[in-house]
Design a protein around this motif. Structure first.
Motif, PDB file in Angstrom:
ATOM      1  N   ILE A   1       3.223  18.388  -7.079  1.00  0.00           N
ATOM      2  CA  ILE A   1       3.771  17.545  -8.139  1.00  0.00           C
ATOM      3  C   ILE A   1       3.930  16.130  -7.589  1.00  0.00           C
ATOM      4  O   ILE A   1       4.696  15.905  -6.658  1.00  0.00           O
ATOM      5  CB  ILE A   1       5.121  18.083  -8.649  1.00  0.00           C
ATOM      6  CG1 ILE A   1       4.967  19.533  -9.121  1.00  0.00           C
ATOM      7  CG2 ILE A   1       5.659  17.196  -9.764  1.00  0.00           C
ATOM      8  CD1 ILE A   1       3.978  19.713 -10.257  1.00  0.00           C
ATOM      9  N   SER A   2       3.202  15.202  -8.181  1.00  0.00           N
ATOM     10  CA  SER A   2       3.244  13.821  -7.709  1.00  0.00           C
ATOM     11  C   SER A   2       4.503  13.115  -8.197  1.00  0.00           C
ATOM     12  O   SER A   2       5.209  13.611  -9.088  1.00  0.00           O
ATOM     13  CB  SER A   2       2.010  13.057  -8.199  1.00  0.00           C
ATOM     14  OG  SER A   2       2.018  12.961  -9.615  1.00  0.00           O
ATOM     15  N   GLU A   3       4.767  11.964  -7.603  1.00  0.00           N
ATOM     16  CA  GLU A   3       5.956  11.200  -7.971  1.00  0.00           C
ATOM     17  C   GLU A   3       5.913  10.765  -9.424  1.00  0.00           C
ATOM     18  O   GLU A   3       6.913  10.811 -10.133  1.00  0.00           O
ATOM     19  CB  GLU A   3       6.073   9.974  -7.059  1.00  0.00           C
ATOM     20  CG  GLU A   3       7.359   9.185  -7.253  1.00  0.00           C
ATOM     21  CD  GLU A   3       7.481   8.055  -6.255  1.00  0.00           C
ATOM     22  OE1 GLU A   3       8.610   7.560  -6.067  1.00  0.00           O
ATOM     23  OE2 GLU A   3       6.460   7.663  -5.670  1.00  0.00           O
ATOM     24  N   SER A   4       4.718  10.349  -9.895  1.00  0.00           N
ATOM     25  CA  SER A   4       4.601   9.907 -11.288  1.00  0.00           C
ATOM     26  C   SER A   4       4.879  11.047 -12.259  1.00  0.00           C
ATOM     27  O   SER A   4       5.503  10.847 -13.308  1.00  0.00           O
ATOM     28  CB  SER A   4       3.201   9.333 -11.546  1.00  0.00           C
ATOM     29  OG  SER A   4       2.195  10.306 -11.314  1.00  0.00           O
ATOM     30  N   THR A   5       4.438  12.252 -11.913  1.00  0.00           N
ATOM     31  CA  THR A   5       4.700  13.418 -12.763  1.00  0.00           C
ATOM     32  C   THR A   5       6.182  13.752 -12.782  1.00  0.00           C
ATOM     33  O   THR A   5       6.756  14.027 -13.845  1.00  0.00           O
ATOM     34  CB  THR A   5       3.904  14.639 -12.260  1.00  0.00           C
ATOM     35  OG1 THR A   5       2.508  14.341 -12.274  1.00  0.00           O
ATOM     36  CG2 THR A   5       4.163  15.845 -13.145  1.00  0.00           C
ATOM     37  N   ALA A   6       6.810  13.713 -11.613  1.00  0.00           N
ATOM     38  CA  ALA A   6       8.240  14.033 -11.523  1.00  0.00           C
ATOM     39  C   ALA A   6       9.084  13.048 -12.318  1.00  0.00           C
ATOM     40  O   ALA A   6      10.001  13.442 -13.049  1.00  0.00           O
ATOM     41  CB  ALA A   6       8.676  14.037 -10.054  1.00  0.00           C
ATOM     42  N   VAL A   7       8.764  11.752 -12.207  1.00  0.00           N
ATOM     43  CA  VAL A   7       9.517  10.745 -12.952  1.00  0.00           C
ATOM     44  C   VAL A   7       9.251  10.882 -14.450  1.00  0.00           C
ATOM     45  O   VAL A   7      10.156  10.686 -15.273  1.00  0.00           O
ATOM     46  CB  VAL A   7       9.165   9.322 -12.462  1.00  0.00           C
ATOM     47  CG1 VAL A   7       9.912   8.273 -13.282  1.00  0.00           C
ATOM     48  CG2 VAL A   7       9.511   9.164 -10.985  1.00  0.00           C
ATOM     49  N   SER A   8       8.018  11.240 -14.820  1.00  0.00           N
ATOM     50  CA  SER A   8       7.703  11.486 -16.242  1.00  0.00           C
ATOM     51  C   SER A   8       8.560  12.618 -16.788  1.00  0.00           C
ATOM     52  O   SER A   8       9.050  12.553 -17.924  1.00  0.00           O
ATOM     53  CB  SER A   8       6.222  11.826 -16.407  1.00  0.00           C
ATOM     54  OG  SER A   8       5.398  10.743 -16.062  1.00  0.00           O
TER      55      SER A   8
ATOM     56  N   ASP B   1       0.891   7.297  -4.891  1.00  0.00           N
ATOM     57  CA  ASP B   1       1.524   8.287  -5.766  1.00  0.00           C
ATOM     58  C   ASP B   1       1.676   9.575  -4.960  1.00  0.00           C
ATOM     59  O   ASP B   1       0.871  10.490  -5.049  1.00  0.00           O
ATOM     60  CB  ASP B   1       0.675   8.511  -7.019  1.00  0.00           C
ATOM     61  CG  ASP B   1       1.419   9.295  -8.088  1.00  0.00           C
ATOM     62  OD1 ASP B   1       2.648   9.466  -7.964  1.00  0.00           O
ATOM     63  OD2 ASP B   1       0.765   9.732  -9.062  1.00  0.00           O
ATOM     64  N   VAL B   2       2.725   9.615  -4.157  1.00  0.00           N
ATOM     65  CA  VAL B   2       2.891  10.701  -3.191  1.00  0.00           C
ATOM     66  C   VAL B   2       3.336  11.990  -3.877  1.00  0.00           C
ATOM     67  O   VAL B   2       3.871  11.981  -4.993  1.00  0.00           O
ATOM     68  CB  VAL B   2       3.923  10.307  -2.106  1.00  0.00           C
ATOM     69  CG1 VAL B   2       3.437   9.096  -1.336  1.00  0.00           C
ATOM     70  CG2 VAL B   2       5.284  10.013  -2.743  1.00  0.00           C
TER      71      VAL B   2
ATOM     72  N   PRO C   1       6.245   5.666 -13.874  1.00  0.00           N
ATOM     73  CA  PRO C   1       5.086   6.572 -13.884  1.00  0.00           C
ATOM     74  C   PRO C   1       3.848   5.934 -14.498  1.00  0.00           C
ATOM     75  O   PRO C   1       2.728   6.361 -14.212  1.00  0.00           O
ATOM     76  CB  PRO C   1       5.582   7.755 -14.720  1.00  0.00           C
ATOM     77  CG  PRO C   1       6.712   7.224 -15.532  1.00  0.00           C
ATOM     78  CD  PRO C   1       7.347   6.164 -14.695  1.00  0.00           C
ATOM     79  N   THR C   2       4.044   4.906 -15.317  1.00  0.00           N
ATOM     80  CA  THR C   2       2.916   4.241 -15.973  1.00  0.00           C
ATOM     81  C   THR C   2       2.132   3.351 -15.023  1.00  0.00           C
ATOM     82  O   THR C   2       1.125   2.766 -15.421  1.00  0.00           O
ATOM     83  CB  THR C   2       3.420   3.414 -17.166  1.00  0.00           C
ATOM     84  OG1 THR C   2       4.645   2.752 -16.816  1.00  0.00           O
ATOM     85  CG2 THR C   2       3.681   4.290 -18.371  1.00  0.00           C
ATOM     86  N   LYS C   3       2.577   3.232 -13.772  1.00  0.00           N
ATOM     87  CA  LYS C   3       1.754   2.515 -12.798  1.00  0.00           C
ATOM     88  C   LYS C   3       0.683   3.437 -12.223  1.00  0.00           C
ATOM     89  O   LYS C   3      -0.158   3.010 -11.441  1.00  0.00           O
ATOM     90  CB  LYS C   3       2.616   1.936 -11.678  1.00  0.00           C
ATOM     91  CG  LYS C   3       3.063   2.924 -10.634  1.00  0.00           C
ATOM     92  CD  LYS C   3       3.756   2.253  -9.484  1.00  0.00           C
ATOM     93  CE  LYS C   3       4.176   3.266  -8.427  1.00  0.00           C
ATOM     94  NZ  LYS C   3       3.043   3.968  -7.821  1.00  0.00           N
TER      95      LYS C   3
ATOM     96  N   GLN D   1       0.826  -1.204   0.000  1.00  0.00           N
ATOM     97  CA  GLN D   1       0.000   0.000   0.000  1.00  0.00           C
ATOM     98  C   GLN D   1       0.861   1.256   0.000  1.00  0.00           C
ATOM     99  O   GLN D   1       0.572   2.231  -0.701  1.00  0.00           O
ATOM    100  CB  GLN D   1      -0.924  -0.010   1.224  1.00  0.00           C
ATOM    101  CG  GLN D   1      -2.043  -1.037   1.151  1.00  0.00           C
ATOM    102  CD  GLN D   1      -2.891  -1.061   2.408  1.00  0.00           C
ATOM    103  OE1 GLN D   1      -2.780  -0.172   3.249  1.00  0.00           O
ATOM    104  NE2 GLN D   1      -3.737  -2.069   2.544  1.00  0.00           N
ATOM    105  N   GLU D   2       1.941   1.223   0.754  1.00  0.00           N
ATOM    106  CA  GLU D   2       2.848   2.371   0.806  1.00  0.00           C
ATOM    107  C   GLU D   2       3.556   2.570  -0.530  1.00  0.00           C
ATOM    108  O   GLU D   2       3.719   3.703  -1.006  1.00  0.00           O
ATOM    109  CB  GLU D   2       3.868   2.167   1.924  1.00  0.00           C
ATOM    110  CG  GLU D   2       4.849   3.329   2.075  1.00  0.00           C
ATOM    111  CD  GLU D   2       5.830   3.102   3.208  1.00  0.00           C
ATOM    112  OE1 GLU D   2       6.968   3.599   3.092  1.00  0.00           O
ATOM    113  OE2 GLU D   2       5.473   2.432   4.186  1.00  0.00           O
TER     114      GLU D   2
END
Length: 232
Positions: free
Chosen positions: A28-35, A13-14, A112-114, A8-9
């Motif tokens: 800015i979420s983690e998925s956005t930053a990695v993108s 998408d923190v 980020p695709t998760k 869960q942790e």
């Protein structure tokens, strides 16, 4: 920490930082930053490989760049057909972005695709492009007429297809990447030895690149279908 709490942790998408604009800022979420990292890497590679190009006596760097571009364009052109060749650059870009995004786990980042937001955005962009391709190929009247082909009674199904296609693209990519991520996190949590390394070669590389290709392949097939409708 139990395995369920650990997963869960890891799946959250923190927010990694906030841009100080407005009253509360822009999170800015983690998925956005990695993108953004993925896009920066692609741009940097394009600058490096595309600099100092020459017509003759080309460098090894230019030869490598031409080989990569030629192979990718040939791969995508074979999918979209003659009518969809103008969309090849977009599809190649999406293929590179997804391919690199899906293997970011190897470098210690969460793919980020998760994130459903990322996959849904890409799916919507691709389907909008498909519909634009259909309009360009047939014109607005021809595009609208396609919804009642081969007979008017199927119009509701053809209209529904416009919305189910992006859902299919989104969930297929999201489900496969998320599933691979969960499996790798479980293996890393349970054991730290050889098994995660071997599994990572499949889930992070082979499966990640395969899912990128499947996404682009399906989008290319939809574009080919839309553009061939307008051909005599």
């Amino acid at each position: 920490m139990s395995l369920s709490e650990f997963l869960q942790e890891e799946l959250l998408d923190v927010t990694v930082f906030t841009i100080p604009i407005g009253k509360n800022g822009i999170p800015i979420s983690e998925s956005t930053a990695v993108s953004w990292i993925v896009m920066a890497v692609i741009i940097l590679l394009c600058i490096i490989l595309g600099s100092k190009l020459r017509v003759d006596h080309i460098s090894k760097r230019q030869a490598a760049a031409e080989f990569i571009v030629t192979k990718l364009e040939s791969l995508i052109s074979g999918i979209v057909g003659e009518g969809g060749k103008s969309y090849v650059p977009y599809l190649v870009t999406v293929l590179l972005f997804l391919g690199l995004s899906n293997i970011m786990g190897v470098f210690g980042f969460k793919p980020p695709t998760k994130s459903l937001v990322v996959t849904a955005s890409l799916a919507v962009m691709s389907i909008v492009l498909v519909e634009v391709a259909g309009i360009r190929a047939r014109g607005v009247k021809g595009w609208l007429h396609a919804f009642i082909e081969p007979m008017p009674i199927v119009a509701p199904f053809n209209i529904l297809d416009v919305f189910t296609r992006p859902l299919s693209l989104c969930m297929r990519l999201f489900g496969n990447v998320l599933g691979a991520f969960v499996i790798m996190e479980i293996l890393n949590h349970v054991t730290k030895v050889l098994i995660p390394t071997i599994a990572g070669l499949y889930f992070d590389f082979f499966d990640g690149i395969l899912q990128a290709y499947v996404f682009v392949c399906l989008t290319g097939m939809y574009i080919k279908e839309a553009t061939e409708i307008g051909e005599p």
